[in-house]
Design an enzyme around this catalytic site. Structure first.
Site, PDB file in Angstrom:
ATOM      1  N   ASP A  80       0.853  -1.190   0.000  1.00  0.00           N
ATOM      2  CA  ASP A  80       0.000   0.000   0.000  1.00  0.00           C
ATOM      3  C   ASP A  80       0.895   1.249   0.000  1.00  0.00           C
ATOM      4  O   ASP A  80       1.878   1.307   0.752  1.00  0.00           O
ATOM      5  CB  ASP A  80      -0.862  -0.047   1.280  1.00  0.00           C
ATOM      6  CG  ASP A  80      -2.004   0.940   1.261  1.00  0.00           C
ATOM      7  OD1 ASP A  80      -2.515   1.258   0.175  1.00  0.00           O
ATOM      8  OD2 ASP A  80      -2.403   1.395   2.360  1.00  0.00           O
ATOM      9  N   HIS A  81       0.562   2.219  -0.838  1.00  0.00           N
ATOM     10  CA  HIS A  81       1.304   3.495  -0.916  1.00  0.00           C
ATOM     11  C   HIS A  81       2.816   3.312  -1.040  1.00  0.00           C
ATOM     12  O   HIS A  81       3.583   3.866  -0.231  1.00  0.00           O
ATOM     13  CB  HIS A  81       0.984   4.388   0.293  1.00  0.00           C
ATOM     14  CG  HIS A  81      -0.445   4.820   0.334  1.00  0.00           C
ATOM     15  ND1 HIS A  81      -0.950   5.801  -0.502  1.00  0.00           N
ATOM     16  CD2 HIS A  81      -1.490   4.390   1.079  1.00  0.00           C
ATOM     17  CE1 HIS A  81      -2.255   5.958  -0.253  1.00  0.00           C
ATOM     18  NE2 HIS A  81      -2.605   5.101   0.685  1.00  0.00           N
ATOM     19  N   GLY A 176      -7.805   7.804   8.014  1.00  0.00           N
ATOM     20  CA  GLY A 176      -8.007   8.143   9.428  1.00  0.00           C
ATOM     21  C   GLY A 176      -9.463   8.514   9.692  1.00  0.00           C
ATOM     22  O   GLY A 176     -10.352   8.194   8.898  1.00  0.00           O
ATOM     23  N   SER A 206     -12.867   3.714   5.927  1.00  0.00           N
ATOM     24  CA  SER A 206     -13.393   3.700   7.304  1.00  0.00           C
ATOM     25  C   SER A 206     -14.202   4.974   7.535  1.00  0.00           C
ATOM     26  O   SER A 206     -13.678   6.073   7.322  1.00  0.00           O
ATOM     27  CB  SER A 206     -12.243   3.666   8.318  1.00  0.00           C
ATOM     28  OG  SER A 206     -11.440   2.534   8.116  1.00  0.00           O
ATOM     29  N   ASN A 225     -10.275   0.009   0.658  1.00  0.00           N
ATOM     30  CA  ASN A 225      -9.206  -0.098   1.675  1.00  0.00           C
ATOM     31  C   ASN A 225      -9.650   0.297   3.082  1.00  0.00           C
ATOM     32  O   ASN A 225     -10.196   1.391   3.282  1.00  0.00           O
ATOM     33  CB  ASN A 225      -8.048   0.826   1.300  1.00  0.00           C
ATOM     34  CG  ASN A 225      -7.314   0.368   0.062  1.00  0.00           C
ATOM     35  OD1 ASN A 225      -7.703  -0.600  -0.586  1.00  0.00           O
ATOM     36  ND2 ASN A 225      -6.244   1.047  -0.264  1.00  0.00           N
ATOM     37  N   ASN A 227      -8.231   0.450   7.207  1.00  0.00           N
ATOM     38  CA  ASN A 227      -7.172   0.367   8.206  1.00  0.00           C
ATOM     39  C   ASN A 227      -7.715   0.906   9.541  1.00  0.00           C
ATOM     40  O   ASN A 227      -7.767   0.198  10.546  1.00  0.00           O
ATOM     41  CB  ASN A 227      -5.941   1.174   7.732  1.00  0.00           C
ATOM     42  CG  ASN A 227      -4.734   1.016   8.627  1.00  0.00           C
ATOM     43  OD1 ASN A 227      -4.585   0.006   9.306  1.00  0.00           O
ATOM     44  ND2 ASN A 227      -3.871   2.018   8.648  1.00  0.00           N
ATOM     45  N   THR A 228      -8.173   2.152   9.509  1.00  0.00           N
ATOM     46  CA  THR A 228      -8.604   2.837  10.738  1.00  0.00           C
ATOM     47  C   THR A 228      -9.702   2.075  11.492  1.00  0.00           C
ATOM     48  O   THR A 228      -9.642   1.939  12.722  1.00  0.00           O
ATOM     49  CB  THR A 228      -9.103   4.257  10.385  1.00  0.00           C
ATOM     50  OG1 THR A 228      -8.025   4.938   9.714  1.00  0.00           O
ATOM     51  CG2 THR A 228      -9.520   5.039  11.604  1.00  0.00           C
TER      52      THR A 228
HETATM   53  P1  13P Z   1      -8.840   4.243   6.438  1.00  0.00           P
HETATM   54  O1  13P Z   1      -7.831   5.048   7.198  1.00  0.00           O
HETATM   55  O2  13P Z   1     -10.087   5.031   6.163  1.00  0.00           O
HETATM   56  O3  13P Z   1      -9.140   2.948   7.059  1.00  0.00           O
HETATM   57  O4  13P Z   1      -8.210   3.967   4.984  1.00  0.00           O
HETATM   58  C1  13P Z   1      -7.164   3.057   4.824  1.00  0.00           C
HETATM   59  C2  13P Z   1      -6.539   3.166   3.484  1.00  0.00           C
HETATM   60  O5  13P Z   1      -7.058   3.760   2.576  1.00  0.00           O
HETATM   61  C3  13P Z   1      -5.236   2.513   3.285  1.00  0.00           C
HETATM   62  O6  13P Z   1      -4.679   2.790   2.046  1.00  0.00           O
END
Ligand code: 13P
Length: 286
Positions: A80-81, A176, A206, A225, A227-228
């Site tokens: 990712d990134h 985030g 998220s 995607n 993560n948060t």
């Molecule tokens: P969130 O922070 O909204 O979960 O997004 C995660 C993301 O896009 C990782 O690339």
């Protein structure tokens, strides 16, 4: 990754990418995807790859855990990134299935040039590439970026001139926690869908409502995607168990409720993105 994204794009569902922040995440992502018979993407953000042990260790752990858990659903490891062309090549050499090259902060000509270099290298190794145009705002791994909507002509140029497999056009989502209500650019999404034929990727999912998510999927977002949302569930569970048990110090006892919290949120997201049970109908991953 080709099989996973193409199938989702064609049938208009999305495969969730869950970012891992440690072994607990990886175990939970793989086990829950298997339980839900859903294809899944495990993301590792470049900025924390070295803190997690580096590309080679992550590839080994990913393969061993998949084997040990008897995972039969398509599950791929994705960078990712990716910060530079070199980092993407390192991930590919180590055995990643897919990489994102993030040249979104560069002038478009440079983003196109670098993305093309990653695509050529990746495709030679059977690896897929995602690229970004515009800037997903918010904070990710302690780094803050301003939100900048993707320019349609730049998106079209990047897709045409690089042969990239998927595109993350920044259209109002942020990494985030959202401040206020998310405001996704659906008009821009619709016209970009008309103008390009690659699957889209939604970063910063998220906090986005189910209704907005379904709309984004209908416009061809085939990878979404997260993560948060996982990290909030994990940290809430850790905080709770420590607050309620002031004498507790055994790591496994501290982690146990947070594993359950991760399992639950992952299952919810798999259902939300319509990936639930999809692997039963799908061809196998590479
Ligand atoms: P969130 O922070 O909204 O979960 O997004 C995660 C993301 O896009 C990782 O690339």
């Amino acid at each position: 990754m080709y099989n996973i994204l193409d199938d989702a794009f064609e049938k208009r569902y999305a495969v969730p990418q869950f970012n891992m922040n440690g072994l607990i995440w990886l175990e939970s992502i793989l086990k829950t995807a298997e339980k839900c018979k859903a294809p899944v993407i495990v993301g590792t953000t470049d900025k924390i790859v070295d803190k997690l042990g580096g590309f080679e260790l992550l590839v080994s752990v990913f393969k061993i855990m998949k084997k040990d858990l008897g995972i039969t659903v398509p599950a791929v490891l994705h960078l990712d990134h990716g910060q530079t062309v070199e980092r993407c090549k390192e991930a590919i050499d180590a055995g990643y299935d897919s990489v994102m090259y993030d040249g979104s902060k560069l002038p478009i000509e440079e983003n196109v040039k670098n993305t093309r270099e990653v695509v050529e290298y990746a495709h030679h190794h059977g690896v897929t590439v995602e690229a970004e145009v515009g800037s997903v705002g918010g904070t990710e791994d302690g780094i803050y970026s301003d939100l900048a909507y993707a320019d349609q002509n730049e998106c079209i140029q990047l897709v045409k001139e690089t042969g990239v497999d998927s595109l993350a056009p920044a259209l109002g989502s942020v990494h985030g926690k959202y401040k206020g209500e998310p405001n996704l650019g659906f008009d821009e999404m619709a016209s970009l869908r008309e103008a390009t034929d690659v699957p889209f990727v939604l970063h910063g999912a998220s906090g986005i409502s189910d209704a907005d998510l379904q709309k984004a999927i209908s416009y061809g977002h085939a990878k979404i995607n997260y993560n948060t949302e996982l990290n909030i569930a994990w940290s809430d569970a850790v905080r709770k168990v420590l607050t309620e048990n002031q004498e507790l110090y055994a790591p496994m006892e501290i982690f146990e409720p947070s594993k359950k919290a991760l399992d639950e949120v992952i299952e919810t997201v798999i259902k939300r993105t319509n990936a639930y049970q999809k692997s039963a109908e799908q061809v196998t991953s590479k």
